[in-house]
Design a protein around this motif. Structure first.
Motif, short mmCIF file in Angstrom:
data_model
loop_
_atom_site.label_atom_id
_atom_site.label_comp_id
_atom_site.label_asym_id
_atom_site.label_seq_id
_atom_site.Cartn_x
_atom_site.Cartn_y
_atom_site.Cartn_z
N PHE A 75 5.08 11.36 -58.86
CA PHE A 75 3.91 11.53 -58.34
C PHE A 75 3.91 11.42 -56.63
N PRO A 76 4.28 12.51 -56.12
CA PRO A 76 4.86 12.57 -54.71
C PRO A 76 3.36 12.61 -53.89
N VAL A 77 3.26 12.10 -52.82
CA VAL A 77 2.02 12.02 -52.10
C VAL A 77 1.86 13.23 -51.14
N LEU A 78 1.11 14.21 -51.39
CA LEU A 78 0.88 15.39 -50.62
C LEU A 78 -0.43 14.92 -49.69
N SER A 79 -1.46 14.00 -50.16
CA SER A 79 -2.34 13.68 -49.37
C SER A 79 -3.14 12.29 -50.07
N TYR A 80 -3.75 11.67 -49.33
CA TYR A 80 -4.40 10.51 -50.14
C TYR A 80 -5.73 10.37 -49.35
N GLN A 81 -6.45 9.58 -50.20
CA GLN A 81 -7.89 8.96 -49.70
C GLN A 81 -7.96 7.59 -49.87
N ILE A 82 -8.23 6.70 -48.97
CA ILE A 82 -8.47 5.43 -49.58
C ILE A 82 -9.92 5.01 -49.82
N VAL A 86 -4.42 9.66 -54.76
CA VAL A 86 -3.38 10.49 -54.37
C VAL A 86 -3.26 11.99 -54.77
N GLU A 87 -3.36 12.97 -54.04
CA GLU A 87 -3.03 14.38 -54.59
C GLU A 87 -1.55 14.45 -54.64
N PHE A 88 -1.24 14.96 -55.75
CA PHE A 88 0.47 14.94 -55.96
C PHE A 88 1.02 16.48 -56.17
N PHE A 89 0.25 17.28 -56.15
CA PHE A 89 0.30 18.72 -56.01
C PHE A 89 -0.63 19.62 -55.85
N GLU A 90 -0.33 20.69 -55.40
CA GLU A 90 -1.35 21.54 -54.92
C GLU A 90 -1.90 22.52 -55.99
N LYS A 91 -3.26 22.32 -56.28
CA LYS A 91 -3.77 23.04 -57.45
C LYS A 91 -4.11 24.45 -56.99
N PRO A 92 -3.54 25.32 -57.85
CA PRO A 92 -3.74 26.74 -57.81
C PRO A 92 -5.41 26.93 -57.84
N GLU A 93 -5.77 28.18 -57.12
CA GLU A 93 -7.30 28.50 -56.90
C GLU A 93 -7.55 28.60 -58.51
N GLY A 94 -8.74 28.14 -58.79
CA GLY A 94 -9.54 28.46 -60.24
C GLY A 94 -8.75 27.43 -61.18
N SER A 95 -7.63 26.84 -60.74
CA SER A 95 -7.38 25.77 -61.87
C SER A 95 -8.11 24.75 -62.21
N THR A 96 -8.36 24.15 -63.47
CA THR A 96 -8.88 22.84 -63.76
C THR A 96 -7.92 21.70 -64.00
N GLN A 97 -6.81 21.96 -63.93
CA GLN A 97 -5.73 21.03 -64.16
C GLN A 97 -5.77 19.78 -63.15
N PRO A 98 -5.97 18.56 -63.42
CA PRO A 98 -6.12 17.56 -62.34
C PRO A 98 -4.77 17.43 -61.63
N ASN A 99 -4.91 17.19 -60.42
CA ASN A 99 -4.00 16.92 -59.49
C ASN A 99 -4.16 15.74 -58.50
#
Length: 168
Positions: A100-107, A124-137
């Protein structure tokens, strides 16, 4: 018509203020104290700033891809003492951080219950979600700062501690 709208707005504001004030008074009398909250712990704006600063430094280091640098900022806590992470704990965390790498985070929240029971919850956002994807990231995480002899140290709990208290 304008006078009616103005009167209605003033009346609504007065009701909101009076109802909020009443709840605060009632809540302080009727609401039980959070059992995790230490009444003797001294909390200051400096403590809040220090805890958030060490947490951001840790998360920024992860965001920069420096897992080893981030791990060097973590400690283990037990019996009132702080020590560097053991090799085994480092290996566990290293694998988790790889998965689960940290691409971005929010406290999200800072909860200071006591010197040895503080939580900083973050997402933590751990991967960039493709446009239109509903997969949690994203994934929700927490670090557990502890204060020993006036110094804050960043720790990570080995197990999740759920809090069922309603006003956490």
């Amino acid at each position: 018509m304008r006078h009616y709208l103005a009167f209605t707005a003033v009346l609504a504001a007065a009701l909101m203020v009076s109802s909020c004030g009443g709840n605060k008074e009632k809540r302080s009398i009727d609401a039980p104290a959070n059992p995790r909250m230490s009444q003797s712990m001294e909390r200051s704006a400096k403590d809040t700033a220090e805890v958030l600063d060490i947490t951001r430094k840790y998360l920024d280091t992860l965001k920069d891809g420096d897992t080893e640098g981030a791990l060097s900022q973590l400690y283990e806590y037990g019996d009132g003492t702080v020590r560097p992470l053991s090799d085994g704990r480092k290996a566990e965390l290293r694998q988790t951080l790889k998965d689960f790498p940290v691409l971005s985070y929010q406290i999200d929240r800072l909860l200071m219950y006591s010197d040895s029971d503080t939580e900083v919850r973050y997402t933590v956002e751990f991967f960039e979600k493709p446009e239109g994807s509903t997969q949690p990231n994203t994934i929700k995480c927490a670090v557990n700062p502890v204060r020993v002899s006036g110094q804050w140290y960043l720790t990570v709990s080995e197990q999740t501690r759920e809090n069922n208290y309603k006003n956490d």
